[in-house]
Design a protein around this motif. Structure first.
Motif, PDB file in Angstrom:
ATOM      1  N   GLU A   1     -40.672 -19.100 -12.188  1.00 46.00           N
ATOM      2  CA  GLU A   1     -40.573 -17.665 -11.949  1.00 46.00           C
ATOM      3  C   GLU A   1     -39.639 -17.000 -12.959  1.00 46.00           C
ATOM      4  O   GLU A   1     -39.919 -15.901 -13.445  1.00 46.00           O
ATOM      5  CB  GLU A   1     -40.105 -17.398 -10.519  1.00 46.00           C
ATOM      6  CG  GLU A   1     -41.157 -17.745  -9.482  1.00 46.00           C
ATOM      7  CD  GLU A   1     -40.643 -17.670  -8.052  1.00 46.00           C
ATOM      8  OE1 GLU A   1     -39.497 -17.208  -7.835  1.00 46.00           O
ATOM      9  OE2 GLU A   1     -41.388 -18.088  -7.141  1.00 46.00           O
ATOM     10  N   LEU A   2     -38.543 -17.673 -13.297  1.00 46.89           N
ATOM     11  CA  LEU A   2     -37.595 -17.142 -14.269  1.00 46.89           C
ATOM     12  C   LEU A   2     -38.250 -16.975 -15.639  1.00 46.89           C
ATOM     13  O   LEU A   2     -38.131 -15.932 -16.282  1.00 46.89           O
ATOM     14  CB  LEU A   2     -36.375 -18.061 -14.365  1.00 46.89           C
ATOM     15  CG  LEU A   2     -35.232 -17.605 -15.254  1.00 46.89           C
ATOM     16  CD1 LEU A   2     -34.616 -16.314 -14.730  1.00 46.89           C
ATOM     17  CD2 LEU A   2     -34.173 -18.689 -15.321  1.00 46.89           C
ATOM     18  N   VAL A   3     -38.961 -17.997 -16.075  1.00 43.02           N
ATOM     19  CA  VAL A   3     -39.636 -17.947 -17.378  1.00 43.02           C
ATOM     20  C   VAL A   3     -40.720 -16.871 -17.378  1.00 43.02           C
ATOM     21  O   VAL A   3     -40.824 -16.081 -18.319  1.00 43.02           O
ATOM     22  CB  VAL A   3     -40.222 -19.331 -17.749  1.00 43.02           C
ATOM     23  CG1 VAL A   3     -41.197 -19.225 -18.911  1.00 43.02           C
ATOM     24  CG2 VAL A   3     -39.104 -20.308 -18.074  1.00 43.02           C
ATOM     25  N   ASN A   4     -41.512 -16.809 -16.319  1.00 45.23           N
ATOM     26  CA  ASN A   4     -42.604 -15.828 -16.253  1.00 45.23           C
ATOM     27  C   ASN A   4     -42.113 -14.389 -16.182  1.00 45.23           C
ATOM     28  O   ASN A   4     -42.783 -13.484 -16.665  1.00 45.23           O
ATOM     29  CB  ASN A   4     -43.516 -16.116 -15.058  1.00 45.23           C
ATOM     30  CG  ASN A   4     -44.433 -17.287 -15.312  1.00 45.23           C
ATOM     31  OD1 ASN A   4     -44.796 -17.574 -16.452  1.00 45.23           O
ATOM     32  ND2 ASN A   4     -44.817 -17.973 -14.250  1.00 45.23           N
ATOM     33  N   SER A   5     -40.947 -14.171 -15.595  1.00 51.07           N
ATOM     34  CA  SER A   5     -40.456 -12.804 -15.417  1.00 51.07           C
ATOM     35  C   SER A   5     -39.626 -12.305 -16.601  1.00 51.07           C
ATOM     36  O   SER A   5     -39.320 -11.127 -16.680  1.00 51.07           O
ATOM     37  CB  SER A   5     -39.627 -12.704 -14.132  1.00 51.07           C
ATOM     38  OG  SER A   5     -38.435 -13.469 -14.253  1.00 51.07           O
ATOM     39  N   ASP A   6     -39.293 -13.178 -17.529  1.00 49.17           N
ATOM     40  CA  ASP A   6     -38.462 -12.792 -18.671  1.00 49.17           C
ATOM     41  C   ASP A   6     -39.348 -12.412 -19.855  1.00 49.17           C
ATOM     42  O   ASP A   6     -39.895 -13.272 -20.542  1.00 49.17           O
ATOM     43  CB  ASP A   6     -37.531 -13.944 -19.049  1.00 49.17           C
ATOM     44  CG  ASP A   6     -36.639 -13.607 -20.239  1.00 49.17           C
ATOM     45  OD1 ASP A   6     -36.614 -12.432 -20.661  1.00 49.17           O
ATOM     46  OD2 ASP A   6     -35.981 -14.524 -20.740  1.00 49.17           O
ATOM     47  N   GLU A   7     -39.496 -11.120 -20.095  1.00 46.89           N
ATOM     48  CA  GLU A   7     -40.377 -10.622 -21.155  1.00 46.89           C
ATOM     49  C   GLU A   7     -39.825 -10.897 -22.556  1.00 46.89           C
ATOM     50  O   GLU A   7     -40.559 -10.818 -23.533  1.00 46.89           O
ATOM     51  CB  GLU A   7     -40.614  -9.124 -20.975  1.00 46.89           C
ATOM     52  CG  GLU A   7     -41.357  -8.785 -19.699  1.00 46.89           C
ATOM     53  CD  GLU A   7     -41.474  -7.290 -19.465  1.00 46.89           C
ATOM     54  OE1 GLU A   7     -41.033  -6.508 -20.330  1.00 46.89           O
ATOM     55  OE2 GLU A   7     -42.024  -6.908 -18.415  1.00 46.89           O
ATOM     56  N   THR A   8     -38.546 -11.212 -22.675  1.00 45.76           N
ATOM     57  CA  THR A   8     -37.953 -11.454 -23.996  1.00 45.76           C
ATOM     58  C   THR A   8     -38.263 -12.847 -24.520  1.00 45.76           C
ATOM     59  O   THR A   8     -38.217 -13.091 -25.721  1.00 45.76           O
ATOM     60  CB  THR A   8     -36.421 -11.294 -23.965  1.00 45.76           C
ATOM     61  OG1 THR A   8     -35.844 -12.356 -23.189  1.00 45.76           O
ATOM     62  CG2 THR A   8     -36.010  -9.942 -23.397  1.00 45.76           C
ATOM     63  N   GLY A   9     -38.518 -13.792 -23.623  1.00 44.48           N
ATOM     64  CA  GLY A   9     -38.735 -15.176 -24.023  1.00 44.48           C
ATOM     65  C   GLY A   9     -37.461 -16.001 -24.038  1.00 44.48           C
ATOM     66  O   GLY A   9     -37.499 -17.200 -24.310  1.00 44.48           O
TER      67      GLY A   9
END
Length: 118
Positions: A52-60
């Protein structure tokens, strides 16, 4: 056993590196593959939280943290095989594309190139 003589054997390496993310989706996909790998040693709740953390972080930034290995960073040090990464604490955050003390770093970087003949 940890005494004063042991501290001379450990060095803390600090690296400021700015990267440009060309494809956030590909970066996230690579990170998700790492998170889902059984060798990641995460329980189901931790695995879901990281996904969820990776998917929600638009910066990468969250994805990139999963893809950096201390061994690979140590590979930036030329001609050294007598050291081994022991512990890593990694922080990745969005950047405006420039290092903060650009003038100081450029000066040090130029000096290093002169010494090594690059």
């Amino acid at each position: 056993m940890s005494d004063g003589t042991d501290t001379g054997r450990y060095l803390r390496l600090t690296v400021d590196l700015v990267v440009e993310v060309l494809d956030v989706d590909a970066l996230q996909a690579a990170a998700l593959a790492e998170i889902r790998d059984p060798q990641a040693e995460l329980d189901d709740a931790e695995r879901q939280e990281q996904i969820e953390l990776v998917n929600s972080d638009e910066t990468g930034a969250a994805a990139l943290q999963w893809l950096i290995e201390p061994d690979h960073v140590l590979g930036l040090v030329e001609h050294v095989t007598e050291v081994e990464p022991r512990e890593a604490m990694l922080g990745v955050e969005p950047s405006d594309g420039m290092l903060e003390d650009e003038d100081d770093h450029d000066h040090d970087h130029d000096h290093d190139h002169e010494e090594h003949g690059h």
